[in-house]
Design an enzyme around this catalytic site. Structure first.
Site, short mmCIF file in Angstrom:
data_model
loop_
_atom_site.label_atom_id
_atom_site.label_comp_id
_atom_site.label_asym_id
_atom_site.label_seq_id
_atom_site.Cartn_x
_atom_site.Cartn_y
_atom_site.Cartn_z
N HIS A 265 0.83 -1.22 0.00
CA HIS A 265 0.00 0.00 0.00
C HIS A 265 0.87 1.26 0.00
O HIS A 265 0.97 1.94 -0.99
CB HIS A 265 -1.01 0.05 1.16
CG HIS A 265 -1.91 -1.13 1.20
ND1 HIS A 265 -2.70 -1.50 0.13
CD2 HIS A 265 -2.12 -2.08 2.16
CE1 HIS A 265 -3.38 -2.58 0.44
NE2 HIS A 265 -3.05 -2.96 1.66
N ASP A 316 -4.61 -8.35 -3.62
CA ASP A 316 -4.93 -8.09 -2.22
C ASP A 316 -6.24 -8.76 -1.78
O ASP A 316 -6.27 -9.93 -1.48
CB ASP A 316 -4.93 -6.57 -1.98
CG ASP A 316 -4.97 -6.21 -0.51
OD1 ASP A 316 -4.99 -7.12 0.33
OD2 ASP A 316 -4.99 -5.00 -0.19
#
Ligand SMILES: [Zn+2]
Length: 443
Positions: A265, A316
């Site tokens: 991220h 993810d």
């Protein structure tokens, strides 16, 4: 030895090469040559062939939430409550079935290697399984059954926040201390298709005085080290309140940054954070489809790249399994942020999806079509409505900006054909396997 003849192939430049012969012996590529005539004995792969794609950040069980968390509003934190409900219901058999189906979906999408960020370790009340790595072993077996490679990023998770107790399903995640986490991880073993890496769930979940133990284990084993970092502003604020520094600074102080590390991220960074990450050659894994789904924000991917930092891509939460979508998502998000076009070449985005992704997962010998490399490659068919009208001069751009997972027509992993003409060769009916295993987990 098997010979594959493909109409076009991406050999690493900013254009495709045409009429490419790829020779494979066992699990390795032995020769790659362009401009060839098609030999009679060669397997024909119609379309454009690319190295296999690395999905550098996955939580397989989140796949069960697809659609179910997309009604109504909320935030990352309310989504997390739904995710914990599924985490609380997994057992080794149900997780094996679900992960096998999810990894088969990934294979169909041209993903030949997954980085599984794995933190559900123990029984629902927190006591270990008799085989302490039962869930991790289930994931490794699932990848084998689906015909793809896996780096099991075994995740240390000890606290429910800075100085906060674990709550509810979080008790399944903890080993009690980083030292006990390391003892358990030592009992996992690599195999032909599987490698073991380490992960720090986040600075929320591993106290500062335990970070060095996890980083030291990874360094001592030459293993990848991944961590979620600065996905949400609230995490940065809490870290600043607890330690007077950003998560990047805290992880840096405890030896977690480096050329085998990946920050996942890295959405909300300071200029100093960017300099520290890029300067240490830490990979940053962008997961654009999840970040937009969870309303995280847009990470400074171009600023990181400008500073020399390598980038990778991941699905993810698996709300979407499509690395083409992640690759163009990184570019298109940057366009929205800057109101300008053209931040990366298509070949740069493919490099993040292939060679850099594999290197970040501890497979530096995969992700390139070259002699000596692992024989992991995929072919994108040119016969769909999405690709119709393609031109060889801009074929890479067509692939990155228009192709979707269903355009992947053939997948070879370690010299074995895992997908042939858009059908998985090991898992008969992937949609049924997904539906059945998701219903079993949701109860
Ligand atoms: Zn994640």
């Amino acid at each position: 030895m098997t010979r594959y003849f493909t109409d076009y192939a991406w050999l690493g430049g900013d254009q495709v090469s045409d009429r490419v012969l790829i020779e494979v012996d066992g699990d390795r590529i032995t020769a790659v040559s362009a401009g060839q005539d098609r030999p009679a004995d060669a397997v024909h792969l119609p379309g454009v062939t690319l190295p296999g794609m690395a999905n550098s950040h996955s939580h397989a069980f989140h796949r069960a939430l697809r659609g179910r968390t997309h009604r109504g509003g909320g935030t990352f934190w309310t989504w997390r409550e739904d995710m914990y409900t599924v985490a609380g219901r997994l057992d080794p058999d149900s997780y094996h079935a679900l992960a096998r189906a999810v990894y088969a979906e990934m294979a169909l999408a041209g993903i030949t290697c997954v980085g599984e960020f794995h933190y559900v370790h123990h029984t629902p009340d927190g006591t270990p399984y008799p085989e302490s790595n039962a869930l991790g072993e289930a994931l490794i077996a699932a990848a084998a059954d689906a015909g793809i490679r896996i780096t099991l990023l075994d995740t240390c998770y000890l606290t429910g926040g800075f100085g906060a107790e674990l709550q509810g399903p979080q008790v399944r995640f903890t080993d009690g201390s980083a030292a006990r986490w390391a003892d358990r991880v030592e009992r996992l073993s690599a195999s032909t298709h599987a490698r073991i890496g380490a992960a720090i769930h986040s600075v929320r979940a591993v106290p500062a005085d335990q970070l060095g133990t996890v980083a030291g284990w990874a360094e001592g084993h030459g293993a990848p080290l991944h961590f979620h970092m600065s996905e949400q502003r609230a995490e940065n604020d809490a870290c600043m309140a607890a330690h007077g520094c950003t998560p990047t600074q805290l992880l840096s102080e405890h030896g977690a940054l480096g050329s085998l590390s990946t920050a996942v991220h890295a959405t909300h960074l300071t200029d100093d954070d960017i300099a520290a990450l890029a300067g240490s050659r830490t990979y940053v894994c962008m997961t654009p489809t999840t970040e937009r789904d969870l309303a995280d924000g847009i990470g400074p991917a171009r600023d990181l790249a400008n500073a020399g930092g390598p980038l990778t891509l991941g699905s993810d939460s698996n709300a979407i399994v499509d690395i083409f979508e992640e690759a163009r998502g990184m570019e298109l998000d940057e366009r929205l942020r800057t109101e300008r076009r053209g931040h990366w070449l298509a070949s740069d985005l493919l490099r993040a999806a292939t060679s850099d992704g594999h290197a970040s997962l501890g497979w530096p010998e995969a992700g390139r079509l070259e002699p000596g490399g692992l024989a992991d490659f995929i072919t994108v068919g040119l016969d769909s409505v999405r690709m119709a009208g393609w031109d060889s001069a801009t074929l890479l751009e067509s692939v990155v900006f228009a192709a979707n997972s269903p355009d992947v027509s053939n997948v070879v992993v370690g010299g074995r054909r895992v997908v042939e003409q858009r059908r998985h060769t090991l898992v008969d009916d992937v949609p049924a396997a997904l539906g059945d295993s998701i219903r079993a987990v949701l109860g």
